[in-house]
Design a protein around this motif. Structure first.
Motif, PDB file in Angstrom:
ATOM      1  N   TRP A  56     -25.124   8.868  26.440  1.00  0.00           N
ATOM      2  CA  TRP A  56     -25.834   8.055  27.423  1.00  0.00           C
ATOM      3  C   TRP A  56     -27.253   8.549  27.649  1.00  0.00           C
ATOM      4  CZ3 TRP A  56     -24.337   3.456  28.983  1.00  0.00           C
ATOM      5  CH2 TRP A  56     -22.979   3.128  28.895  1.00  0.00           C
ATOM      6  N   PRO A  85     -18.990   4.741  33.350  1.00  0.00           N
ATOM      7  CA  PRO A  85     -19.151   4.762  31.891  1.00  0.00           C
ATOM      8  C   PRO A  85     -17.834   4.595  31.132  1.00  0.00           C
ATOM      9  CG  PRO A  85     -19.464   6.960  32.820  1.00  0.00           C
ATOM     10  CD  PRO A  85     -19.323   6.015  33.983  1.00  0.00           C
ATOM     11  N   TYR A 130     -18.910  -1.381  34.764  1.00  0.00           N
ATOM     12  CA  TYR A 130     -20.229  -1.063  34.249  1.00  0.00           C
ATOM     13  C   TYR A 130     -21.032  -2.358  34.202  1.00  0.00           C
ATOM     14  CZ  TYR A 130     -24.039   1.269  32.029  1.00  0.00           C
ATOM     15  OH  TYR A 130     -25.284   1.786  31.796  1.00  0.00           O
ATOM     16  N   GLN A 160     -24.432   0.270  24.530  1.00  0.00           N
ATOM     17  CA  GLN A 160     -23.751   0.405  25.825  1.00  0.00           C
ATOM     18  C   GLN A 160     -22.302  -0.058  25.717  1.00  0.00           C
ATOM     19  OE1 GLN A 160     -26.846  -1.818  28.001  1.00  0.00           O
ATOM     20  NE2 GLN A 160     -27.011  -0.085  29.402  1.00  0.00           N
ATOM     21  N   VAL A 164     -19.082   2.336  26.400  1.00  0.00           N
ATOM     22  CA  VAL A 164     -18.118   2.053  27.477  1.00  0.00           C
ATOM     23  C   VAL A 164     -16.746   1.693  26.889  1.00  0.00           C
ATOM     24  CG1 VAL A 164     -17.564   0.522  29.417  1.00  0.00           C
ATOM     25  CG2 VAL A 164     -19.916   1.278  29.086  1.00  0.00           C
TER      26      VAL A 164
END
Ligand code: URA
Ligand code: SF4
Length: 237
Positions: A56, A85, A130, A160, A164
């Motif tokens: 991240w 996350p 998220y 992302q 996740v």
């Protein structure tokens, strides 16, 4: 959450109490999906790989200093995304607005407050999900994202999603849905069925499309449809 406060959130969504009662009965037909379910795997766009972004911090640094499209010149700051996350639900919106550009967080304005209520009523409160946008920088005067901006920004969103690894993606609004799924189908046709997105080949994530909370602020009568979409989402995860 106490039942009274929950009821308040549900009422904010335009959900009537009889729905609460019917939800309590396990075999209620209300809980069955009325919509068809179509699973069409949507391949991620790997045409523009980023340098290695396996965590991240590095991804966030790339975004913070990104100059890949002209929105870099007009932003106050980038709006990377926020939340858990390891969330099971990932919410994807369109782009930062004025409030988000000022505060650096997605969905903090009035639409964000309504999104919070929707997520609470869904049983997935904001802090458990998220939240990210298709674009990380605000388009001037909130105009629609341009194709070259979406293309430039897409690798960040893909990373992302890969980090996740959500069990479900909730796309809010026409632009988020059309851009994520890379279709130009009207939102009225995208909602009501389960789509699929593969950020990692072979790993299909169910995608539910619903109306944008900013649209609900202008058209409160559509909240009922959003609740149908949330029920469909809850059936996936
Ligand atoms: N609308 C969006 O789509 N995203 C935000 O972050 C705020 C408003
Ligand atoms: Fe970079 Fe995306 Fe911002 Fe464009 S919108 S400058 S691609 S972070």
């Amino acid at each position: 959450m106490e039942p009274a406060r929950r009821l308040c959130y549900l009422q904010a969504l335009g959900i009537e109490v009889y729905r609460l009662r019917s939800r309590a009965s396990a075999n209620s037909t209300e809980e069955q999906p009325v919509e068809s379910v179509c699973l069409e795997p949507q391949q991620g766009d790997f045409s523009q790989p980023l340098p290695k972004t396996d965590n991240w911090d590095r991804l966030q640094q790339y975004v913070k200093s990104c100059q890949k499209c002209s929105l870099a010149a007009s932003r106050t700051q980038t709006v990377f995304g926020t939340g858990n996350p390891t969330a099971s639900w990932m919410v994807i919106g369109e782009a930062p607005g004025a409030d988000e550009d000022r505060q650096g967080e997605p969905f903090v304005g009035r639409a964000g407050q309504l999104l919070d209520e929707i997520l609470w009523a869904a049983g997935h409160p904001r802090e458990t999900v998220y939240i990210a946008n298709i674009l990380k920088c605000r388009p001037p005067k909130n105009r629609d994202p341009r194709p070259e901006e979406v293309t430039a920004c897409r690798p960040y969103l893909l990373e992302q999603i890969k980090l996740v690894q959500p069990e479900l993606i909730l796309c809010v609004g026409r632009i988020a849905a059309q851009q994520l799924l890379q279709v130009d189908t009207p939102i009225g046709k995208l909602r009501g069925s389960v789509h699929a997105f593969e950020a990692i080949p072979g790993q299909s994530i169910p995608v539910i499309v619903t109306y944008h909370p900013a649209y609900l602020l202008r058209s409160p009568g559509e909240k009922r449809k959003v609740w149908q979409d949330i029920k469909l989402a809850r059936q996936q995860h």
